[in-house]
Structure formats: structure tokens, C-alpha cells
Scaffold this active site. Structure first.
Site, PDB file in Angstrom:
ATOM      1  N   ASP A  67      42.730  41.773  33.798  1.00  0.00           N
ATOM      2  CA  ASP A  67      42.556  40.429  33.883  1.00  0.00           C
ATOM      3  C   ASP A  67      41.281  40.147  33.489  1.00  0.00           C
ATOM      4  O   ASP A  67      40.288  41.239  33.432  1.00  0.00           O
ATOM      5  CB  ASP A  67      42.956  39.877  35.017  1.00  0.00           C
ATOM      6  CG  ASP A  67      42.777  40.301  36.348  1.00  0.00           C
ATOM      7  OD1 ASP A  67      41.758  41.298  36.275  1.00  0.00           O
ATOM      8  OD2 ASP A  67      43.076  40.094  37.263  1.00  0.00           O
ATOM      9  N   ASP A 137      46.538  35.683  48.816  1.00  0.00           N
ATOM     10  CA  ASP A 137      47.755  34.999  48.518  1.00  0.00           C
ATOM     11  C   ASP A 137      48.773  35.895  48.052  1.00  0.00           C
ATOM     12  O   ASP A 137      49.843  35.345  47.582  1.00  0.00           O
ATOM     13  CB  ASP A 137      47.365  33.583  47.756  1.00  0.00           C
ATOM     14  CG  ASP A 137      46.723  34.221  46.064  1.00  0.00           C
ATOM     15  OD1 ASP A 137      46.722  35.408  46.178  1.00  0.00           O
ATOM     16  OD2 ASP A 137      46.489  33.637  45.527  1.00  0.00           O
ATOM     17  N   HIS A 139      48.562  37.758  45.367  1.00  0.00           N
ATOM     18  CA  HIS A 139      48.336  38.153  43.922  1.00  0.00           C
ATOM     19  C   HIS A 139      48.137  39.383  43.557  1.00  0.00           C
ATOM     20  O   HIS A 139      47.670  40.105  44.355  1.00  0.00           O
ATOM     21  CB  HIS A 139      47.567  36.924  43.182  1.00  0.00           C
ATOM     22  CG  HIS A 139      46.234  37.285  43.439  1.00  0.00           C
ATOM     23  ND1 HIS A 139      45.352  36.190  43.380  1.00  0.00           N
ATOM     24  CD2 HIS A 139      45.407  38.397  43.667  1.00  0.00           C
ATOM     25  CE1 HIS A 139      43.990  36.820  43.574  1.00  0.00           C
ATOM     26  NE2 HIS A 139      44.124  38.100  43.675  1.00  0.00           N
ATOM     27  N   GLU A 144      49.167  34.446  40.474  1.00  0.00           N
ATOM     28  CA  GLU A 144      48.938  33.447  41.626  1.00  0.00           C
ATOM     29  C   GLU A 144      50.429  33.175  42.302  1.00  0.00           C
ATOM     30  O   GLU A 144      51.717  33.268  41.399  1.00  0.00           O
ATOM     31  CB  GLU A 144      48.362  32.270  41.173  1.00  0.00           C
ATOM     32  CG  GLU A 144      46.814  32.443  40.573  1.00  0.00           C
ATOM     33  CD  GLU A 144      46.011  33.197  41.706  1.00  0.00           C
ATOM     34  OE1 GLU A 144      46.389  34.043  42.543  1.00  0.00           O
ATOM     35  OE2 GLU A 144      44.780  32.858  41.644  1.00  0.00           O
TER      36      GLU A 144
END
Ligand code: PGA
Length: 264
Positions: A67, A137, A139, A144
């Protein structure tokens, strides 16, 4: 799924580096999927040391990063391009033409650009080993919560939890990007082998949900349960919410006995 329990961050870093090095030695032209984030720094340091002191050769390795922030030019100090060059690429011998990181500075044509990133992965023969971190979270990459488990490379809006965690990298008053281009969960699941590394208490809940929780779009890393060859390398703090550590230790011992040539 294998869970390799390690004492601390240092052990996670060296274990992960050893696993990557073993793959590179077995297949010098390995296609390696790479991640950024604080957790990966020790692993990259150890790989750089192995290159320097143990002649670990990366000259044929091809890399694809997961990413990049949208809006940051590659030479921006907080881009993942800069992170990768500082922590890894400037210390090893991967020819620049074999390095791929999404370009967060493009202004238009995201769909075509993301499709071309996927095409480049395919043309390279697919990813052999994908390295992942995990967010609080849950991810992986910047997928997400609520990301489709079949998602492909695309722009993604960052969650509040990710913004809170990653703003530490940005100076006060400096604007932090709120979106990123990320490989999708479907893209990640196509890698032949996957290794996720995690360290510290802050990751314990996400690690437990990923390994022992239900498969859900609310925890992207839980999709890894669908993959036939995943290794989690986690330290004691990150493993503290797992309910079956004793079992994972026995699996580790049994796997080492039955498949000694396995590269974990
Ligand atoms: P971290 O990030 O290593 O900086 O905790 C991991 C991630 O968000 O994937």
C-alpha cells in the site's frame, strides 16, 4: 495455519527475517509481497544484516508493496516509498526495476492504475510470500473493517483507528493522508504463502480475532483463515488474548517433526 509464539519483538523480527531468508535462499527469484509499519522495522534490519554479513542475495528478488498513502509523492518523507528505501531497499541489492510500490501521487485514473498494479503482480508470476502486519482494527494492508473479503487493489478510506495510530508519524500540524491505495484482501489471499507478524499488547485483540474469531469483514485479517498456508509470528504480548497457546506450541513441535524441510 501455524502460530509461531515468540518471546518479544526482537524474536519476532529475527524469526520473520529467517523465514524470508530461507525462502530467498531456496528461490533466489522469489516474488515477495512487503509491508510497512513499525513492526516490520526490526525484520528489515535483520534482513539487511544478513545481506551484509551472510551474503544473502536479493539481486533476483521481485517485490510488491501492499500500500501507499494517497496524496504523498514517492519522495515525501512519510510516504511508504521513503519508509521502504530507508529501512530496507537502500541496504540490500534489489535492482530498482524489480521494486513495486503503489504510486500515491497519481491524481486521476485510479481504476486503471490499480488494475495495472494487479496485472504487474500476475505478470511476475504471482506473489510467492506475502508479509503482513496487522492494525489494531484487524486491518491487513489498508483493508479497513468492512472491506470486502474479495476486494482487489483499490483506493481505500482510512479508519479512525488507523488515523489515530499512524498520525504519530506525522508532525503536529502536518496534514495526514486520509486514504490509501491498497492491495485488496482477495489480492493478498492469492499469495502462495502468507506470514503475518505482530508484537505488543495493542495488537492482542486483533490477533485473537484474526486467528480464533469468526471470519468477518469486520476483521480483515480473519480472512486469512481461508488461506491454506499462513504463518502468524507473534510475541507473548500480542498472543495474550489467544485461548489456545498450548495447542499452537504442540502444532509447532509436530510440524517441525513431520515436515522438517518446511520453511515455516
Ligand atoms: P504497525 O502497523 O506495525 O505500525 O503497528 C501495522 C499495520 O497497520 O498493518
Amino acid at each position: 495455519m501455524l502460530v509461531l509464539l515468540q518471546t518479544d519483538y526482537h524474536c519476532v523480527s529475527t524469526a520473520a527475517a529467517r523465514i524470508i531468508a530461507a525462502w530467498v535462499r531456496r528461490d533466489p527469484a522469489l516474488v515477495l509481497g512487503l509491508a510497512t509499519g513499525g513492526t516490520t522495522i526490526g525484520m528489515y534490519r535483520e534482513l539487511s544484516r544478513m545481506h551484509r554479513e551472510e551474503a544473502l542475495d536479493f539481486s533476483k528478488v521481485v517485490t510488491f508493496n501492499l500500500d501507499e498513502y494517497i496524496g504523498l509523492a514517492p519522495d515525501h518523507p512519510h510516504s511508504f516509498h521513503s519508509f521502504m528505501h530507508q529501512n530496507f531497499f537502500s541496504h540490500v541489492n534489489i535492482p530498482p526495476a524489480q521494486i513495486h510500490i503503489p504510486d500515491g501521487s497519481i491524481q486521476t485514473g485510479y481504476e486503471e492504475y490499480c488494475a495495472s498494479y494487479e496485472a504487474a503482480i500476475r505478470e511476475a508470476g504471482g506473489i510467492d510470500l506475502q508479509v503482513l502486519g496487522i492494525g489494531r482494527d484487524g486491518h491487513i494492508g489498508f483493508n479497513e473493517p468492512s472491506s470486502s473479503l474479495a476486494s482487489r487493489t483499490r483506493p481505500k478510506t482510512l479508519s479512525r483507528s488507523t488515523l489515530a495510530d499512524n498520525c504519530r508519524d506525522f508532525a503536529r500540524g502536518e496534514e495526514m493522508p486520509t486514504a490509501a491505495i491498497t492491495m485488496g484482501i482477495g489480492t493478498i489471499l492469492e499469495a502462495r504463502h502468507i506470514m503475518l507478524i505482530a508484537s505488543g499488547k495493542a495488537k492482542a485483540k486483533a490477533v485473537a480475532k484474526a486467528i480464533e474469531g469468526p471470519i468477518t469483514a469486520s476483521v480483515s485479517a480473519s480472512a486469512l483463515q481461508l488461506h491454506p498456508d499462513v504463518t502468524f509470528v507473534v510475541d507473548e504480548d500480542a498472543a495474550r488474548e489467544l485461548s489456545q497457546c498450548d495447542y499452537y506450541r504442540r502444532v509447532m513441535e509436530m510440524t517441525a517433526k513431520l515436515t522438517p524441510k518446511r520453511l515455516w
